[in-house]
Scaffold this motif. Structure first.
Motif, PDB file in Angstrom:
ATOM      1  N   UNK A   1       0.825  -1.209   0.000  1.00  0.00           N
ATOM      2  CA  UNK A   1       0.000   0.000   0.000  1.00  0.00           C
ATOM      3  C   UNK A   1       0.857   1.256   0.000  1.00  0.00           C
ATOM      4  N   UNK A   2       1.938   1.220   0.759  1.00  0.00           N
ATOM      5  CA  UNK A   2       2.837   2.367   0.868  1.00  0.00           C
ATOM      6  C   UNK A   2       4.103   2.069   0.077  1.00  0.00           C
ATOM      7  N   UNK A   3       4.314   2.796  -1.027  1.00  0.00           N
ATOM      8  CA  UNK A   3       5.454   2.532  -1.906  1.00  0.00           C
ATOM      9  C   UNK A   3       6.681   3.295  -1.426  1.00  0.00           C
ATOM     10  N   UNK A   4       7.753   2.564  -1.233  1.00  0.00           N
ATOM     11  CA  UNK A   4       9.038   3.142  -0.857  1.00  0.00           C
ATOM     12  C   UNK A   4      10.050   2.671  -1.896  1.00  0.00           C
ATOM     13  N   UNK A   5      10.456   3.584  -2.791  1.00  0.00           N
ATOM     14  CA  UNK A   5      11.312   3.173  -3.910  1.00  0.00           C
ATOM     15  C   UNK A   5      12.763   2.915  -3.505  1.00  0.00           C
TER      16      UNK A   5
ATOM     17  N   UNK B   1     -10.500   0.194  -7.316  1.00  0.00           N
ATOM     18  CA  UNK B   1      -9.983   1.316  -6.521  1.00  0.00           C
ATOM     19  C   UNK B   1      -8.969   0.862  -5.476  1.00  0.00           C
ATOM     20  N   UNK B   2      -8.369  -0.299  -5.671  1.00  0.00           N
ATOM     21  CA  UNK B   2      -7.239  -0.654  -4.814  1.00  0.00           C
ATOM     22  C   UNK B   2      -6.165   0.410  -5.004  1.00  0.00           C
ATOM     23  N   UNK B   3      -5.514   0.793  -3.923  1.00  0.00           N
ATOM     24  CA  UNK B   3      -4.723   2.020  -3.946  1.00  0.00           C
ATOM     25  C   UNK B   3      -3.307   1.793  -3.459  1.00  0.00           C
ATOM     26  N   UNK B   4      -2.390   2.631  -3.929  1.00  0.00           N
ATOM     27  CA  UNK B   4      -1.044   2.748  -3.364  1.00  0.00           C
ATOM     28  C   UNK B   4      -0.756   4.223  -3.142  1.00  0.00           C
ATOM     29  N   UNK B   5       0.096   4.491  -2.168  1.00  0.00           N
ATOM     30  CA  UNK B   5       0.566   5.856  -1.923  1.00  0.00           C
ATOM     31  C   UNK B   5       2.071   5.904  -2.121  1.00  0.00           C
TER      32      UNK B   5
ATOM     33  N   UNK C   1      -3.847   4.233   3.510  1.00  0.00           N
ATOM     34  CA  UNK C   1      -4.641   3.357   4.376  1.00  0.00           C
ATOM     35  C   UNK C   1      -6.100   3.782   4.432  1.00  0.00           C
ATOM     36  N   UNK C   2      -6.351   5.074   4.386  1.00  0.00           N
ATOM     37  CA  UNK C   2      -7.732   5.559   4.366  1.00  0.00           C
ATOM     38  C   UNK C   2      -8.490   4.979   3.174  1.00  0.00           C
ATOM     39  N   UNK C   3      -7.853   5.000   1.987  1.00  0.00           N
ATOM     40  CA  UNK C   3      -8.504   4.477   0.790  1.00  0.00           C
ATOM     41  C   UNK C   3      -8.431   2.950   0.698  1.00  0.00           C
ATOM     42  N   UNK C   4      -7.752   2.320   1.644  1.00  0.00           N
ATOM     43  CA  UNK C   4      -7.760   0.855   1.745  1.00  0.00           C
ATOM     44  C   UNK C   4      -8.776   0.375   2.772  1.00  0.00           C
ATOM     45  N   UNK C   5      -9.410   1.300   3.467  1.00  0.00           N
ATOM     46  CA  UNK C   5     -10.295   0.942   4.570  1.00  0.00           C
ATOM     47  C   UNK C   5     -11.559   0.249   4.077  1.00  0.00           C
ATOM     48  N   UNK C   6     -12.159  -0.498   4.967  1.00  0.00           N
ATOM     49  CA  UNK C   6     -13.393  -1.226   4.646  1.00  0.00           C
ATOM     50  C   UNK C   6     -14.521  -0.270   4.283  1.00  0.00           C
TER      51      UNK C   6
END
Length: 395
Positions: free
Chosen positions: A67-71, A109-113, A145-150
């Protein structure tokens, strides 16, 4: 954490850190985010090289990225010619990207930040929606995480359009809302969930290393340490039959294990077998997958039940795990669903060392498998914890 389930307070999540008491602000996603054009480059136009810019393909959101991208740790493919038309906005840290389509409504709408870009140039690609909080209302890491919430995905399932393929577009975000607490609370929520994700990632690495170790030891022993052996057909070493039931015979609260052709074990109300057995998947995506079980159980009609072994059952399982897939690759029958016939198993040659060697091999492997089961259980506990928090800490 404070539990707010029974309190008559509006606009707060069911579970939150106790030092926070103020209500959350509800905001339309379309008011929170600005959206930017994305490119439509296919996999064929991308490659994993060091040149920039990098390109986020929607397939990676579905299967390849946290969910959280760290390059500094995560990899993205780059664009082969290195050129992106100027109309495509480069991503900034804190930007998010949604996958706009999926066959599963839960995955739309599965998301990454983009948490840490490490100074690299990145653009959003095929079937993604690129959003940015230009008003700086959110703390780093919170939006992913907000956009991954139920609660957010409940809204998306109602909005998504389609029959076989479900999709959304930027206009749909005028119909979806999220809750925003103070930035300090956002930061604490994001930090907790990011730590859990990092622990899940660590568990994945532990599991991968154990699986590699088990396979390496197994293959080395079977290829180099077997002496004074005989060769017998599997059908001479055990009884081979199948279950009799349809897969839909399962009962979620059943008393007995029900083995189908899936990796998961289901439940059922009645048993047809009371023995020590290997259960081999006879068709489908998990063709050749092997379970071990001792006790009362039932089985699907395309699951092979191997029992009454005259040699060590665990050694036979280890041998089958090493070589059955090679035999299946040569002999499997294909239709809409690939399957194996009884002879594939019954006629399979098995190299048999002395019973002492069999037990010595199986005991060592079983110790490692026991460790692997424990690590998988820990991994699943962290995943369940993550999902619970995503269902309780947002509005």
């Amino acid at each position: 954490m404070a539990d707010n389930k029974d309190k008559k307070v509006l606009n707060v999540p069911a579970l939150r850190f106790p030092e926070f008491t103020e209500e959350w602000k509800r905001i339309k996603v379309s008011d929170l985010l600005d959206f930017y054009s994305t490119n439509s480059l296919s996999w064929e136009q991308l490659e994993y090289e060091s040149n920039e810019p990098y390109n986020l393909h929607y397939g990676l959101i579905h299967v390849g990225l946290p969910t959280i991208i760290d390059l500094t740790k995560d990899k993205l493919p780059s664009i082969k010619d290195g050129n992106v038309p100027k109309k495509y906005e480069l991503c900034k840290e804190g930007d998010i990207a949604f996958a706009d389509a999926s066959e599963d409504t839960n995955e739309v709408a599965k998301v990454v930040e983009f948490y840490n870009l490490d100074g690299k140039k990145v653009v959003c690609g095929l079937h993604t929606i690129h959003g940015r909080d230009n008003n700086k209302q959110t703390a780093k890491g919170f939006l992913g995480y907000c956009f991954s919430s139920t609660v957010f995905h409940y809204q998306i399932r109602r909005i998504a359009q389609g029959t076989k393929i479900y999709s959304i577009n930027t206009r749909n975000f005028s119909e979806a809302f999220v809750g925003l607490p103070s930035k300090s609370e956002q930061h604490k929520i994001a930090t907790l969930l990011k730590l859990i994700d990092e622990r899940i990632s660590t568990q994945n690495k532990i599991i991968e290393k154990l699986e590699t170790l088990i396979k390496g030891i197994r293959d080395y022993v079977l290829n180099n340490k077997l002496q004074n052996t005989t060769k017998k057909k599997l059908g001479e070493l055990c009884t081979i039959t199948t279950g009799k039931l349809d897969a839909n015979a399962m009962k979620s609260e059943g008393l007995y294990p029900f083995f189908t052709c899936a990796e998961d074990v289901y439940r059922i109300d009645s048993f047809a077998f009371d023995t020590e057995a290997l259960l081999v998947s006879g068709n489908g995506a998990n063709l050749g997958y092997i379970h071990y079980y001792k006790g009362k159980f039932n089985a699907y009609q395309r699951t092979y039940v191997l029992s009454n072994f005259i040699e060590d059952i665990h050694y036979i399982q280890i041998y089958l795990e090493a070589y059955l897939h090679k035999r299946i690759a040569l002999e499997k029958s294909t239709s809409n669903t690939p399957y194996i016939v009884l002879a594939t198993l019954a006629e399979m040659p098995i190299i048999i060392p002395s019973i002492k060697i069999q037990k010595d091999i199986s005991n060592k492997i079983l110790i490692l498998k026991s460790k692997l089961i424990t690590e998988i259980y820990i991994h699943n506990c962290y995943k369940d914890m993550r999902q619970f928090l995503l269902s309780q800490m947002f509005i």
